[in-house]
Write an enzyme that holds these catalytic residues in place. Structure first.
Site, PDB file in Angstrom:
ATOM      1  N   GLU A 210       0.806  -1.231   0.000  1.00  9.73           N
ATOM      2  CA  GLU A 210       0.000   0.000   0.000  1.00  9.73           C
ATOM      3  C   GLU A 210       0.835   1.274   0.000  1.00  9.73           C
ATOM      4  OE1 GLU A 210      -3.716   2.086   2.448  1.00  9.73           O
ATOM      5  OE2 GLU A 210      -3.221  -0.026   2.762  1.00  9.73           O
ATOM      6  N   LYS A 226      -8.630  -1.334   1.002  1.00  5.88           N
ATOM      7  CA  LYS A 226      -9.661  -1.683   1.969  1.00  5.88           C
ATOM      8  C   LYS A 226     -10.609  -2.671   1.309  1.00  5.88           C
ATOM      9  CE  LYS A 226      -9.721  -0.115   5.389  1.00  5.88           C
ATOM     10  NZ  LYS A 226      -9.087  -0.610   6.647  1.00  5.88           N
TER      11      LYS A 226
END
Length: 399
Positions: A210, A226
């Site tokens: 990420e 997410k």
């Protein structure tokens, strides 16, 4: 050495640089020239300290919009590894970090500056002791984790928050040389920020997919992740079709848009990609890309204050979510959920330290968690956190 001062560089191991984001063409010919360690108990502001230290050592980061170009030649400064803990990030924005870290040897801020050399140092000698990891000990039981999920759902029902990311911790004793084991994490599929960083009595290894914040083509870029499912055809369809996961994801995308808007040119924030499904090890994860043009004169310190701690590992609203985290998580986040990457002329690339392990003395530490919404099932959230930790545990356990 604790405190906002350089450590004694000569006393530190100086093998080949493996920091995430370091230029591949430079890694074999870099030596450390200066470093800063800082803890939240030292006083001051981590973001300001990092900016001043980098500038003083030939990396002017007071204006990230100023054109600059990295050179791979000569013996000048190449760049710097930058690590910022989740506790440092909350401290910087004036929020309590909650429980103390279970790995107190780790600093909350580490900045390590490197220069080019034609004679890189030899790698440090390997430990003669065989690498072995003992049993893992969790900081909370599955029942306690599930109870924390229910507590967040109750806070959502009261209107206190919309979403909270809960993180658990596990530790194990080990023997042998930890650095090769931590370095193996970079080989995990999807480890965009694979690499290591070390200091006196501590080391961390990252396999994060990420992007917390980067500067790419003159734009600020963040890529929040997410939403998770097993990496099977059915898991991919389930993730794409889940209204709960999509709603949770869009909350965080909106939070990231707001964070960037605080330091962006008016009207320049955009969502370049929404809910793209990508693979990390044996998991599908949903990722979006949000970008913006930086405001004139934007410096590193203001940028760190705007985006740290990362929205995908806190929740919405961010300050209210952090209050829930401080109340519910039994131990601090240590090396997890912070920032780690590379700063250089014309380059900034920091990953979020998810899928990250650390050693502190003779203990190995790992953090994992997930976002909680009203629609979360406690047992499923416990299982998701375990699934995220499993590939890292397996690789660390390899002999």
């Amino acid at each position: 050495m604790s405190g906002p001062h350089p450590d004694d560089v000569e006393a530190l191991p100086q093998g080949e640089v493996d920091a995430p984001g370091a230029p591949p063409g430079c890694r074999g010919r870099l030596v450390e020239t200066a470093r800063l360690h800082w803890r939240t108990t030292d006083g001051g502001d981590a973001a300001d300290l990092a900016q001043r230290f980098l500038t003083a050592h030939g990396l002017p980061v007071g204006d990230l919009t100023r054109p600059a170009r990295h050179t791979h030649t000569g013996e000048g400064v190449c760049g710097a590894a930058l690590y910022l803990s989740a506790a440092a990030a909350t401290h910087t924005i004036g929020v309590s970090p909650g429980a103390p870290s279970p790995a107190p040897a780790l600093p909350d801020l580490a900045v390590v500056v490197y220069r080019h050399t034609d004679r890189p140092p030899p790698p440090p000698p390997a430990s003669p002791r065989r690498w072995r990891v003992g049993p893992w000990r969790e900081s909370w039981t599955p029942a306690a984790h599930a109870a924390a999920v229910d507590a967040v759902r109750a806070a959502i029902a009261r209107g206190d928050v919309y979403q909270v990311n809960l993180v658990g911790h596990a530790a194990a004793d080990y023997t042998g040389d930890a650095l090769p084991a931590l370095a193996r994490l970079a080989a995990l599929p999807g480890a965009r920020y694979g690499g290591t960083l070390t200091g006196p009595g501590w080391a961390l290894g990252c396999a994060s997919p990420e992007t917390l914040i980067a500067v790419e083509g003159g734009r600020l870029v963040t890529r929040p992740i997410k939403g998770t499912r097993p990496a099977t055809p059915a898991g991919r369809c389930d993730l794409l079709g889940s209204a709960k996961e999509r709603a949770e994801h869009i909350m965080i995308v909106d939070l990231e848009r707001n964070d960037l808007a605080r330091v962006a040119r008016t009207g320049s924030v955009r969502v370049d990609e929404l809910f793209a499904v990508r693979r990390w090890c044996d998991l599908w994860q949903a990722e979006s890309t949000v970008s913006a043009v930086p405001a004139d004169g934007l410096g590193l310190a203001d940028l760190l204050r705007a985006v740290c701690p990362g929205g995908s590992v806190t929740g919405a609203p961010k300050h209210a979510a952090l209050a829930q985290i401080a109340a519910l998580e039994p131990v601090g986040r240590g090396a997890g959920m912070g920032a780690l990457g590379w700063v250089a002329p014309g380059r900034l690339d920091l990953g979020l330290t998810i899928r990250t392990a650390a050693v502190d003395g003779r203990r190995l530490h790992l953090w994992a968690g997930g976002g909680i919404t009203w629609g979360s099932d406690p047992a499923a959230e416990v299982a998701e956190a375990a699934a995220k930790a499993a590939p890292v545990r397996a690789l660390l356990a390899a002999g």
